[in-house]
Design a protein around this motif. Structure first.
Motif, PDB file in Angstrom:
ATOM      1  N   GLU A 157       0.836  -1.208   0.000  1.00 34.86           N
ATOM      2  CA  GLU A 157       0.000   0.000   0.000  1.00 34.86           C
ATOM      3  C   GLU A 157       0.866   1.251   0.000  1.00 34.86           C
ATOM      4  O   GLU A 157       0.562   2.235  -0.700  1.00 34.86           O
ATOM      5  CB  GLU A 157      -0.921  -0.002   1.212  1.00 34.86           C
ATOM      6  N   LEU A 158       1.949   1.246   0.766  1.00 35.53           N
ATOM      7  CA  LEU A 158       2.820   2.423   0.847  1.00 35.53           C
ATOM      8  C   LEU A 158       3.460   2.746  -0.500  1.00 35.53           C
ATOM      9  O   LEU A 158       3.733   3.915  -0.795  1.00 35.53           O
ATOM     10  CB  LEU A 158       3.906   2.197   1.897  1.00 35.53           C
ATOM     11  N   LEU A 159       3.714   1.720  -1.304  1.00 33.82           N
ATOM     12  CA  LEU A 159       4.380   1.915  -2.593  1.00 33.82           C
ATOM     13  C   LEU A 159       3.438   1.726  -3.776  1.00 33.82           C
ATOM     14  O   LEU A 159       3.879   1.532  -4.907  1.00 33.82           O
ATOM     15  CB  LEU A 159       5.570   0.961  -2.717  1.00 33.82           C
ATOM     16  N   ALA A 160       2.143   1.789  -3.518  1.00 31.32           N
ATOM     17  CA  ALA A 160       1.175   1.650  -4.612  1.00 31.32           C
ATOM     18  C   ALA A 160       1.314   2.809  -5.596  1.00 31.32           C
ATOM     19  O   ALA A 160       1.733   3.921  -5.231  1.00 31.32           O
ATOM     20  CB  ALA A 160      -0.246   1.618  -4.042  1.00 31.32           C
ATOM     21  N   ASP A 161       0.971   2.555  -6.844  1.00 36.12           N
ATOM     22  CA  ASP A 161       0.998   3.618  -7.841  1.00 36.12           C
ATOM     23  C   ASP A 161       0.126   4.788  -7.396  1.00 36.12           C
ATOM     24  O   ASP A 161      -0.955   4.605  -6.821  1.00 36.12           O
ATOM     25  CB  ASP A 161       0.472   3.104  -9.183  1.00 36.12           C
ATOM     26  N   GLU A 162       0.610   5.992  -7.673  1.00 38.70           N
ATOM     27  CA  GLU A 162      -0.144   7.200  -7.361  1.00 38.70           C
ATOM     28  C   GLU A 162      -0.711   7.780  -8.656  1.00 38.70           C
ATOM     29  O   GLU A 162       0.013   7.901  -9.652  1.00 38.70           O
ATOM     30  CB  GLU A 162       0.745   8.220  -6.661  1.00 38.70           C
ATOM     31  N   HIS A 163      -1.974   8.161  -8.617  1.00 36.20           N
ATOM     32  CA  HIS A 163      -2.658   8.639  -9.822  1.00 36.20           C
ATOM     33  C   HIS A 163      -3.100  10.087  -9.626  1.00 36.20           C
ATOM     34  O   HIS A 163      -3.914  10.383  -8.744  1.00 36.20           O
ATOM     35  CB  HIS A 163      -3.867   7.759 -10.119  1.00 36.20           C
ATOM     36  N   PRO A 164      -2.572  10.996 -10.435  1.00 33.28           N
ATOM     37  CA  PRO A 164      -3.042  12.378 -10.375  1.00 33.28           C
ATOM     38  C   PRO A 164      -4.523  12.444 -10.756  1.00 33.28           C
ATOM     39  O   PRO A 164      -5.088  11.498 -11.320  1.00 33.28           O
ATOM     40  CB  PRO A 164      -2.176  13.098 -11.411  1.00 33.28           C
ATOM     41  N   SER A 165      -5.125  13.564 -10.474  1.00 36.51           N
ATOM     42  CA  SER A 165      -6.527  13.731 -10.850  1.00 36.51           C
ATOM     43  C   SER A 165      -6.672  13.696 -12.372  1.00 36.51           C
ATOM     44  O   SER A 165      -5.721  13.993 -13.125  1.00 36.51           O
ATOM     45  CB  SER A 165      -7.065  15.065 -10.334  1.00 36.51           C
ATOM     46  N   ALA A 166      -7.842  13.334 -12.835  1.00 37.13           N
ATOM     47  CA  ALA A 166      -8.098  13.284 -14.280  1.00 37.13           C
ATOM     48  C   ALA A 166      -7.850  14.637 -14.928  1.00 37.13           C
ATOM     49  O   ALA A 166      -7.331  14.721 -16.047  1.00 37.13           O
ATOM     50  CB  ALA A 166      -9.528  12.811 -14.529  1.00 37.13           C
ATOM     51  N   ALA A 167      -8.216  15.696 -14.204  1.00 39.61           N
ATOM     52  CA  ALA A 167      -8.012  17.038 -14.754  1.00 39.61           C
ATOM     53  C   ALA A 167      -6.526  17.337 -14.927  1.00 39.61           C
ATOM     54  O   ALA A 167      -6.106  17.917 -15.940  1.00 39.61           O
ATOM     55  CB  ALA A 167      -8.664  18.076 -13.841  1.00 39.61           C
ATOM     56  N   ASP A 168      -5.722  16.947 -13.950  1.00 48.18           N
ATOM     57  CA  ASP A 168      -4.284  17.186 -14.055  1.00 48.18           C
ATOM     58  C   ASP A 168      -3.661  16.341 -15.156  1.00 48.18           C
ATOM     59  O   ASP A 168      -2.728  16.788 -15.837  1.00 48.18           O
ATOM     60  CB  ASP A 168      -3.600  16.904 -12.713  1.00 48.18           C
ATOM     61  N   ARG A 215      -5.159  15.395 -17.911  1.00 52.26           N
ATOM     62  CA  ARG A 215      -5.513  16.061 -19.181  1.00 52.26           C
ATOM     63  C   ARG A 215      -4.687  17.313 -19.385  1.00 52.26           C
ATOM     64  O   ARG A 215      -4.219  17.590 -20.496  1.00 52.26           O
ATOM     65  CB  ARG A 215      -7.009  16.408 -19.188  1.00 52.26           C
ATOM     66  N   ASP A 216      -4.470  18.050 -18.310  1.00 55.94           N
ATOM     67  CA  ASP A 216      -3.721  19.298 -18.414  1.00 55.94           C
ATOM     68  C   ASP A 216      -2.263  19.052 -18.801  1.00 55.94           C
ATOM     69  O   ASP A 216      -1.618  19.921 -19.415  1.00 55.94           O
ATOM     70  CB  ASP A 216      -3.788  20.055 -17.091  1.00 55.94           C
ATOM     71  N   SER A 217      -1.736  17.883 -18.448  1.00 62.62           N
ATOM     72  CA  SER A 217      -0.356  17.550 -18.822  1.00 62.62           C
ATOM     73  C   SER A 217      -0.244  17.107 -20.280  1.00 62.62           C
ATOM     74  O   SER A 217       0.860  16.887 -20.785  1.00 62.62           O
ATOM     75  CB  SER A 217       0.181  16.422 -17.929  1.00 62.62           C
ATOM     76  N   GLY A 218      -1.388  16.942 -20.926  1.00 60.52           N
ATOM     77  CA  GLY A 218      -1.394  16.524 -22.310  1.00 60.52           C
ATOM     78  C   GLY A 218      -1.374  15.019 -22.487  1.00 60.52           C
ATOM     79  O   GLY A 218      -1.185  14.526 -23.608  1.00 60.52           O
ATOM     80  N   ALA A 219      -1.567  14.272 -21.397  1.00 57.68           N
ATOM     81  CA  ALA A 219      -1.494  12.814 -21.461  1.00 57.68           C
ATOM     82  C   ALA A 219      -2.869  12.194 -21.623  1.00 57.68           C
ATOM     83  O   ALA A 219      -3.891  12.779 -21.265  1.00 57.68           O
ATOM     84  CB  ALA A 219      -0.849  12.280 -20.185  1.00 57.68           C
ATOM     85  N   SER A 220      -2.867  10.983 -22.146  1.00 54.30           N
ATOM     86  CA  SER A 220      -4.092  10.193 -22.095  1.00 54.30           C
ATOM     87  C   SER A 220      -4.188   9.491 -20.745  1.00 54.30           C
ATOM     88  O   SER A 220      -5.276   9.236 -20.232  1.00 54.30           O
ATOM     89  CB  SER A 220      -4.103   9.169 -23.226  1.00 54.30           C
ATOM     90  N   SER A 221      -3.036   9.196 -20.145  1.00 51.08           N
ATOM     91  CA  SER A 221      -2.980   8.668 -18.779  1.00 51.08           C
ATOM     92  C   SER A 221      -1.591   8.934 -18.228  1.00 51.08           C
ATOM     93  O   SER A 221      -0.620   9.085 -18.986  1.00 51.08           O
ATOM     94  CB  SER A 221      -3.293   7.164 -18.747  1.00 51.08           C
ATOM     95  N   ALA A 222      -1.507   8.999 -16.889  1.00 55.30           N
ATOM     96  CA  ALA A 222      -0.223   9.225 -16.233  1.00 55.30           C
ATOM     97  C   ALA A 222      -0.326   8.750 -14.782  1.00 55.30           C
ATOM     98  O   ALA A 222      -1.391   8.818 -14.168  1.00 55.30           O
ATOM     99  CB  ALA A 222       0.162  10.699 -16.278  1.00 55.30           C
ATOM    100  N   TYR A 223       0.777   8.260 -14.272  1.00 52.78           N
ATOM    101  CA  TYR A 223       0.808   7.848 -12.869  1.00 52.78           C
ATOM    102  C   TYR A 223       2.254   7.852 -12.386  1.00 52.78           C
ATOM    103  O   TYR A 223       3.197   8.031 -13.176  1.00 52.78           O
ATOM    104  CB  TYR A 223       0.166   6.473 -12.677  1.00 52.78           C
ATOM    105  N   ILE A 224       2.431   7.679 -11.072  1.00 55.43           N
ATOM    106  CA  ILE A 224       3.768   7.626 -10.458  1.00 55.43           C
ATOM    107  C   ILE A 224       3.963   6.224  -9.904  1.00 55.43           C
ATOM    108  O   ILE A 224       3.119   5.726  -9.151  1.00 55.43           O
ATOM    109  CB  ILE A 224       3.923   8.653  -9.322  1.00 55.43           C
ATOM    110  N   ARG A 225       5.062   5.592 -10.287  1.00 58.06           N
ATOM    111  CA  ARG A 225       5.384   4.256  -9.776  1.00 58.06           C
ATOM    112  C   ARG A 225       6.698   4.315  -8.985  1.00 58.06           C
ATOM    113  O   ARG A 225       7.669   4.933  -9.428  1.00 58.06           O
ATOM    114  CB  ARG A 225       5.517   3.254 -10.919  1.00 58.06           C
TER     115      ARG A 225
END
Length: 475
Positions: free
Chosen positions: A100-111, A113-123
């Motif tokens: 759980e501590l190292l689970a992928d982090e997902h920005p908000s859908a709005a963020d 989209r604002d980054s220009g991605a179809s999807s993005a996350y932190i691993r």
């Protein structure tokens, strides 16, 4: 310094060990590097299974390894058993919580989209082989609080332990091997401090963690900085213990005794400077001094012993110099202040020092600014909270702090103004797997334990997928 077990209770050398040669060091680094490339692909479930097995083995070994720790560095055997139990608890905590501590982090859908991605996350991905340079005072706990999160994150470890606890160091390597971790995931290096630089400069070592003295921290940080490698440092502490008028004075004084002499006073987070409001100073001083005077000093293998020897003859000499300097400059000894006499049973050859309380401390005394690593407490009378906070912060260190008050406004003020990595109210500082641990100023940087600790040696990787259509304009 020789690599040897020397019983600090009587000065007897029990075992000596040869330092590893360059060829063996190279072999172990290569083994660690190879192990990492396979181990990083294991899943959290497999790592947790192995770590829980290590915890079970440690529980089974508790009595035996406690006696080893006591004979190597002098802590009371009942405290050594508690340290082993705490390590097993931390292993299970990380086994239960790492995924759980190292689970992928997902920005908000709005963020996204604002980054220009179809999807993005932190691993969070492991870094590789981490060198751990560890001290003697908590020879199991200091290592496990690094090893448990590092192994759960997918890293592997090389341990350079203090030279006076070689049997504990070897036990740790064997523990993880018996638990089933792949060969090379955690190895002990019996080497002197002179070997650290070459090991840390090896390109296969990606990071280092050190708990120890300020000079040792400076050295490791300098080498790692030159190699542009991540470090976490937990160095000294001169923790304040504030007692304000609304406190439960009887309980504050009882706890203060334990807070000062835990681990024979050889703890970075032991309370060392007792800063007491003038309205309750006399009562606290009387209770605290009586409690310190009543402690049983003696053979650390005896269950009745409260305070054992210091870990080394040099450690006692350093403590004596600080106390003698203060007394020469006008400090008053309320109890202790010397080596205990007539301990019997060969203990007079050991490195004991009586629980000591000093008052009348001034900035001209060395112990006003230097850490006292032994059962020596300094008492300070203050007129109010402003003076208490100013005195608490008048130190180059900032590891933790203790405050005794039942006033909510005073508590909020201390959280805001005390320069420390922790503020513990109405109790003594202690580390727990779920709470981040570390300091500021010359107490070091980075954090151990909790989610903060497991992420210190991870690569927070941004994963970004471009738009499904090339019509999106991204700047």
């Amino acid at each position: 310094m020789p690599i040897a077990t020397v019983n600090p209770a009587n000065g007897e050398t029990l075992r000596t060990f040869d330092a590893l040669g360059e060829d063996e060091i190279e072999r172990r680094i290569a083994t660690a590097h190879s192990a990492y490339r396979a181990y990083r692909s294991t899943g959290f479930d497999e790592r947790a299974r192995l770590l829980r097995r290590a915890a079970d083995l440690l529980d089974e070994d508790q009595g035996d390894i406690a006696r080893v720790m006591t004979t190597e560095m002098g802590k009371p055997v009942k405290a050594a058993r508690a340290e082993a139990a705490k390590c097993a608890k931390a292993m299970r905590w990380y086994a239960d919580n790492a995924a759980e501590l190292l689970a992928d982090e997902h920005p908000s859908a709005a963020d996204v989209r604002d980054s220009g991605a179809s999807s993005a996350y932190i691993r969070y991905r492991p870094l590789g082989v981490v060198l751990a340079v560890m001290p003697w005072n908590f020879p199991l706990w200091q290592v496990v609080r690094f090893a448990a999160p590092a192994l759960m994150a997918g890293n592997v470890g090389l341990l350079k332990h203090a030279s006076n606890v070689p049997q504990t160091a070897l036990y740790l390597g064997d523990l993880f091997h018996r638990a089933g971790f792949p060969a090379g995931c955690f190895q002990t290096l019996l080497v002197g401090s002179g070997a650290i630089e070459a090991i840390l400069r090896d390109e296969r070592i990606v990071a280092a963690t050190l708990t120890g003295s300020e000079p040792a921290g400076r050295s490791v940080a300098s080498i790692a900085g030159d190699e542009v490698k991540k470090t976490v440092l937990e160095l000294g502490g001169s923790d304040p213990y504030l007692v304000l008028p609304s406190a439960d004075i009887a309980r504050a004084a009882r706890t203060a005794v334990t807070a000062r002499v835990q681990n024979n006073g050889q703890s970075c987070i032991a309370a060392k400077r007792f800063i007491v409001h003038t309205d309750v100073y006399e009562e606290f001083t009387e209770r605290f001094t009586a409690g310190m005077r009543a402690l049983t000093v003696g053979d650390p293998l005896q269950e009745s012993t409260d305070v054992g020897p210091l870990s080394s003859e040099q450690g006692r000499a350093d403590l004596e110099e600080l106390v003698d300097d203060a007394v020469r400059r006008g400090a008053r000894v309320l109890c202790g202040g010397a080596r205990p006499e007539n301990l019997g049973g060969g203990l007079d050859r050991g490195w004991f020092y009586a629980p000591t309380v000093l008052t009348g401390i001034t900035p001209q005394m060395r112990l006003h600014h230097e850490e006292t690593f032994g059962p020596v407490a300094t008492l300070h009378r203050v007129a109010g909270l402003d003076e208490a906070v100013a005195l608490a912060n008048d130190t180059p260190f900032g590891l933790s702090s203790n405050v005794w008050t039942r006033d909510a406004d005073e508590a909020l003020r201390c959280v805001r103004d005390l320069e420390a990595g922790g503020v513990f109210f109405n109790g003594m500082t202690a580390s727990h797997p779920a709470l981040p641990f570390g300091g500021v100023k010359r107490s070091g940087y980075g954090r151990e334990l909790a989610g903060h600790g497991i992420r210190e040696f991870c690569n927070a990787t941004t994963v970004w997928y471009g738009p499904e259509s090339d019509q999106t304009d991204r700047t």
